[in-house]
Each structure stands twice: as C-alpha cells, then as structure tokens.
Design a protein around this motif. Structure first.
Motif, PDB file in Angstrom:
ATOM      1  N   ASN A 276       0.819  -1.219   0.000  1.00  0.00           N
ATOM      2  CA  ASN A 276       0.000   0.000   0.000  1.00  0.00           C
ATOM      3  C   ASN A 276       0.854   1.271   0.000  1.00  0.00           C
ATOM      4  O   ASN A 276       0.552   2.262   0.673  1.00  0.00           O
ATOM      5  N   GLY A 277       1.955   1.235  -0.737  1.00  0.00           N
ATOM      6  CA  GLY A 277       2.818   2.401  -0.862  1.00  0.00           C
ATOM      7  C   GLY A 277       3.846   2.553   0.242  1.00  0.00           C
ATOM      8  O   GLY A 277       4.724   3.415   0.164  1.00  0.00           O
ATOM      9  N   ASP A 278       3.753   1.728   1.294  1.00  0.00           N
ATOM     10  CA  ASP A 278       4.697   1.806   2.415  1.00  0.00           C
ATOM     11  C   ASP A 278       5.706   0.668   2.334  1.00  0.00           C
ATOM     12  O   ASP A 278       5.358  -0.470   1.985  1.00  0.00           O
ATOM     13  N   THR A 279       6.962   0.958   2.675  1.00  0.00           N
ATOM     14  CA  THR A 279       7.993  -0.068   2.726  1.00  0.00           C
ATOM     15  C   THR A 279       8.005  -0.677   4.128  1.00  0.00           C
ATOM     16  O   THR A 279       8.186   0.036   5.121  1.00  0.00           O
ATOM     17  N   ILE A 280       7.797  -1.970   4.187  1.00  0.00           N
ATOM     18  CA  ILE A 280       7.729  -2.675   5.466  1.00  0.00           C
ATOM     19  C   ILE A 280       8.943  -3.584   5.608  1.00  0.00           C
ATOM     20  O   ILE A 280       9.275  -4.338   4.699  1.00  0.00           O
ATOM     21  N   THR A 281       9.605  -3.510   6.742  1.00  0.00           N
ATOM     22  CA  THR A 281      10.766  -4.359   7.019  1.00  0.00           C
ATOM     23  C   THR A 281      10.448  -5.280   8.192  1.00  0.00           C
ATOM     24  O   THR A 281       9.895  -4.844   9.206  1.00  0.00           O
ATOM     25  N   LYS A 282      10.801  -6.563   8.019  1.00  0.00           N
ATOM     26  CA  LYS A 282      10.584  -7.529   9.092  1.00  0.00           C
ATOM     27  C   LYS A 282      11.852  -8.338   9.321  1.00  0.00           C
ATOM     28  O   LYS A 282      12.542  -8.712   8.379  1.00  0.00           O
ATOM     29  N   LYS A 283      12.121  -8.611  10.572  1.00  0.00           N
ATOM     30  CA  LYS A 283      13.306  -9.360  10.957  1.00  0.00           C
ATOM     31  C   LYS A 283      13.052 -10.853  10.805  1.00  0.00           C
ATOM     32  O   LYS A 283      11.995 -11.361  11.179  1.00  0.00           O
ATOM     33  N   LEU A 284      14.026 -11.565  10.224  1.00  0.00           N
ATOM     34  CA  LEU A 284      13.946 -13.017  10.152  1.00  0.00           C
ATOM     35  C   LEU A 284      14.416 -13.597  11.474  1.00  0.00           C
ATOM     36  O   LEU A 284      15.465 -13.195  11.999  1.00  0.00           O
ATOM     37  N   LEU A 285      13.668 -14.528  12.019  1.00  0.00           N
ATOM     38  CA  LEU A 285      14.000 -15.151  13.299  1.00  0.00           C
ATOM     39  C   LEU A 285      14.188 -16.648  13.097  1.00  0.00           C
ATOM     40  O   LEU A 285      13.288 -17.451  13.376  1.00  0.00           O
ATOM     41  N   PRO A 286      15.373 -17.044  12.596  1.00  0.00           N
ATOM     42  CA  PRO A 286      15.602 -18.449  12.234  1.00  0.00           C
ATOM     43  C   PRO A 286      15.999 -19.329  13.411  1.00  0.00           C
ATOM     44  O   PRO A 286      17.014 -20.032  13.367  1.00  0.00           O
ATOM     45  N   SER A 287      15.224 -19.320  14.472  1.00  0.00           N
ATOM     46  CA  SER A 287      15.583 -20.050  15.694  1.00  0.00           C
ATOM     47  C   SER A 287      15.128 -21.509  15.677  1.00  0.00           C
ATOM     48  O   SER A 287      15.746 -22.367  16.309  1.00  0.00           O
ATOM     49  N   LYS A 288      14.056 -21.798  14.947  1.00  0.00           N
ATOM     50  CA  LYS A 288      13.507 -23.157  14.913  1.00  0.00           C
ATOM     51  C   LYS A 288      13.947 -23.891  13.654  1.00  0.00           C
ATOM     52  O   LYS A 288      14.462 -23.297  12.727  1.00  0.00           O
ATOM     53  N   ARG A 289      13.695 -25.178  13.665  1.00  0.00           N
ATOM     54  CA  ARG A 289      14.032 -25.989  12.493  1.00  0.00           C
ATOM     55  C   ARG A 289      13.253 -25.508  11.266  1.00  0.00           C
ATOM     56  O   ARG A 289      13.763 -25.460  10.160  1.00  0.00           O
ATOM     57  N   LEU A 290      11.983 -25.130  11.480  1.00  0.00           N
ATOM     58  CA  LEU A 290      11.152 -24.557  10.422  1.00  0.00           C
ATOM     59  C   LEU A 290      10.422 -23.352  10.995  1.00  0.00           C
ATOM     60  O   LEU A 290       9.771 -23.446  12.032  1.00  0.00           O
TER      61      LEU A 290
END
Length: 465
Positions: free
Chosen positions: A217-231
């Motif tokens: 919707n016109g906004d840049t969204i950043t999200k952190k990857l949290l690779p703590s689990k097997r999946l």
C-alpha cells in the motif's frame, strides 16, 4: 524405398536432459536379465487376481478385480475429511501433488485444484517455491525472481547443507551486494484472484541479521527473520493482496523455502513439479523436517504422478522401480503422519515403430508396476493410460482437432491438461460419492484426527460458552 528410420534413436542421457540422480543409480543397479516372456506370464497371473480390501472404520468398498483396481478403500481417511468439510463447512483439506514435467507450470494441477475448490470451497494457489524453471509458463500465478539466488535440489544432490523443503529445494540469498528478490502477482485465475495470506517458510540458522522488506500500500515494510527453529514461518499479511515483491537483506546462510498462499478454508492443492523427476528423490526427504511441514500445512492426501522419465531404459522389467517406490511411499507415510497416498500412472506415450506412431512398448509394463506398488503400499490408484483411452490414445490426442497433446507425443497442451484434470477429479469424486453411500449404510462415524487449528477453534468455542 525409404529406410524405416532416417536417423538412429539415441536413448542415452545428454547434458540437455535433466534426470534425477537416484533414477540413474537405480537403473544401473537394476537386474535386466528377466525375459519378456516371464513378464507376460506374471501379467496373466495378476490379471486373474482379486484385490480383497479390509473394512476400515465400519466401511468397506466392494472387492476389486486386479485389472480395474482403484484402491478407494485406501482413500477412506481422505474421503471422510472431504465429508466433514462438505457437511460441516469447517476446517480445510490439503493435497500435495508431486509430479514431473507433466505438471510443469501448474499444468493439470491448476484445473484439478479449480474443480475441487468449486465443490468444496477454498481460495489460493498454495505453496510456491522461491524460483522455478517453469515460472514463465505458469498461468495460475505471475512468478518472477532475481538471478542471484543459490539453491540445492533433491534431483541433483542427496546431502544438502540444510534439509530440503517440502518442495524438494532449499534456497539461499547469498549475495551481500544485491539483495535477492522474488515477486508474485495474482492473475484472473478462478479461486486465485488474490494472494491469500502470504506466508514465508524458512529454516534454522545462526544468522541473526537477516531481514525482508517489501512494499505494501505504498509503504515499505521491514521484518526481521527469526531463524531459531528448524522450520519458521512469517506471515506478511493477514489479508489478501494482489501482488508481492520481497527483498532478502543480509539473509545469507538462512535456508529459504517459499511462500504459501491460501485462505485456510476449503481445499488447497500444492504443485510440487520437477522436470526429470522419477519420484525416487522423495526417499531422501528428512523425516524430522517433513514432520515440521506437516504440522504447519497438514497434508491429507499426497498424489504421486510420475512415469515420463522412467520409460525407455532398455528393459520392460520395472520390478526395480516397483520395489523402490514401495519404499518411497513407506517413507512418505513416516514423513507426513496420517496422510493418504494416491498413485497416478504414466500417461500413454507414442514412439515411432517403422513409419507409424504407436503406444510405446514400455507404457503398459510401467503402469502395471505402478499399480503393483500402489496395491502393495495400500495406496489409491489412477490408471491414466486407461482413462486416456488405452492403446494408441496419445496419437489420437495429438492428431485430433483441436489437439490435446504436443507433437512430442508425450506431453499435454493446456486443453489436454484440463481433460486429464477432469479425469482425475471424476475418479476421485466417484469414489467419494460411493463412500458417502457406504458410510450411511454402515452408520459408523469413522475416527479422523482433528487438525491443530480445529482443536483451538473447539477450545475457544467451549470457553466462550
């Protein structure tokens, strides 16, 4: 007089033909000393047999003749889940459709998915990989991606650096200068006109700096990857969107699998097609990783649609393939607890004999071997060769107007793919209709394992009361 063949046939594997490594290993180990006469004798014996099916949960389909085997008895658990979905209008049913080049670009699966969603509800194309060799030809979704993705495939390697995903691949964004990206866009496909609740699937890593960013919707969204689990999963939107372009920043060494698009209702069908696949690579799935995928996605039925790459390797004896695919099915049942298996045989394929195109001599022996391993592994079975019309049917599909197959006399065009999807759906629906009748007569409520999300809904409902 013209010679019977202007050019000699070469059945060796060339650099331009991708065939999975496990198939090549299996062929080299196969014992090809059995004479064709013995195969014919075995075939006559088998044709006299009847497949006696044990009653399950109070329901028993009629005893089947070997020639007409469909194995509906082995699909009872799946049929019951369809019944609960149809009658209660709650929950969801999920199918994993594993195939070779026959299902490339969502061919067959797209129409098969549409027929099911038309009857049982549901929206979305399901699970889609990060990259795909057939992305440009996929009509159910616009799929684009940058060229700097690294990946490993179960067709080419047995020991990946991190377990393969449910799609048989694992991807890495190993480019620190240019952030790798992937883009999906919905088109006008029925029941998939939006990207439903886009959710990213990724694996475990020591890298804590990875993140994704995308425009919404016109906004840049950043999200952190949290690779703590097997999946791990990350939902990028709770609603539906028309398009999505995701960039992966500082995400090197984090295993990435793909995105899932579905509304969580009705029925969903994931297409896991791989060119050159014989089905044998499924045997190297990590049981622990697949158990994790099963917890997240909850497959009720796995369809195995192979054969194109197994034909024509110098022998009509496919007992080696039969034995190995039995083990594959056993392994899949461990990987995906409570799943039901449906085997789809090879389609008809034509080869030139003299100056005439005829059904390849390997088609019937291979489809028979596929039927045998379906029976031995207690799986349902669709004889696609027979449904197409049997001997000489591929020639008719190619030469009729309008044509339903390509001039290679092996692969279907979009019209033919739709027809195949219709044939598959018809057999499954007929079995399901019979099941409902038998279920009513038996007056027994088969026990079906309730999925996690359904349990939570039941608990919430009780608490509310």
């Amino acid at each position: 007089m013209l010679p019977k063949k202007l050019f000699p046939e070469n059945k060796t594997i060339t650099k331009n033909v991708v065939v999975d490594s496990l198939l090549l290993d299996a062929i080299s180990e196969a014992n090809d000393t059995i004479a064709n006469t013995k195969i014919k004798e075995n075939k006559k014996i088998q044709q006299k047999k009847k497949v006696i099916l044990k009653k399950k949960n109070g329901v028993a389909f009629p005893t089947e003749k070997y020639n007409d085997f469909k194995g509906n008895q082995y699909l009872i658990s799946f049929y019951e889940k369809l019944f609960q979905l149809e009658s209660e209008k709650k929950g969801n049913v999920r199918i994993a459709y594993y195939g070779d080049s026959m299902t490339d670009g969502d061919m067959i699966v797209k129409d098969f998915r549409t027929y099911l969603q038309e009857k049982f509800g549901g929206n979305g194309v399901g699970f889609v990989s990060i990259t795909s060799e057939s992305a440009s030809s996929r009509s159910s979704l616009v799929h684009e991606f940058s060229s700097n993705w690294k990946y490993q495939s179960y067709l080419k390697g047995k020991k990946p650096s991190y377990p393969f995903g449910v799609n048989g691949h694992v991807f890495y964004a190993n480019d620190t200068l240019n952030a790798p990206w992937v883009r999906y866009k919905a088109n006008k496909t029925r029941f998939a006109m939006e990207l439903n609740k886009p959710t990213l699937f990724y694996g475990q890593s020591e890298n804590k700096d990875g993140e994704v960013f995308y425009i919404s919707n016109g906004d840049t969204i950043t999200k952190k990857l949290l690779p703590s689990k097997r999946l791990n999963t990350m939902k990028l939107s709770e609603g539906n969107i028309s398009s999505l372009k995701v960039f992966f920043k500082d995400a090197d060494s984090i295993p990435i699998y793909g995105f899932n698009f579905d509304d969580g209702k009705g029925i969903h069908v994931d297409n896991f097609s791989s060119r050159g696949n014989s089905g044998l690579p499924l045997s190297i799935f990590s049981k622990n990783m697949m158990n994790q995928f099963q917890e997240q996605l909850g497959y009720d039925l796995i369809i195995l649609h192979y054969g194109t790459n197994v034909l024509n390797y110098g022998s009509l004896n496919y007992s080696w393939y039969e034995r190995k695919m039995e083990r594959v099915v056993a392994h899949l049942k461990e990987c995906f607890p409570d799943v039901t298996i449906l085997v789809v045989s090879t389609a008809d394929k034509s080869t030139k004999y003299g100056l005439e195109m005829k059904t390849d001599s390997a088609v019937v022996p291979l489809s028979t071997a596929q039927k045998r391993y379906a029976i031995a592994s207690e799986s349902g079975f669709v004889n696609l060769y027979t449904l197409m019309g049997g001997d000489g049917s591929m020639v008719k599909w190619v030469e009729e107007e309008p044509a339903k197959a390509n001039k290679d006399y092996t692969h279907f065009n979009f019209r033919g793919a739709n027809e195949v999807a219709k044939l598959l759906y018809k057999q499954i629906n007929e079995g399901y209709t019979t099941y409902k009748t038998l279920r009513l007569k038996g007056k027994v409520m088969p026990k079906v394992k309730i999925k996690k999300d359904s349990i939570h809904k039941i608990k919430d409902s009780l608490n509310a009361q």
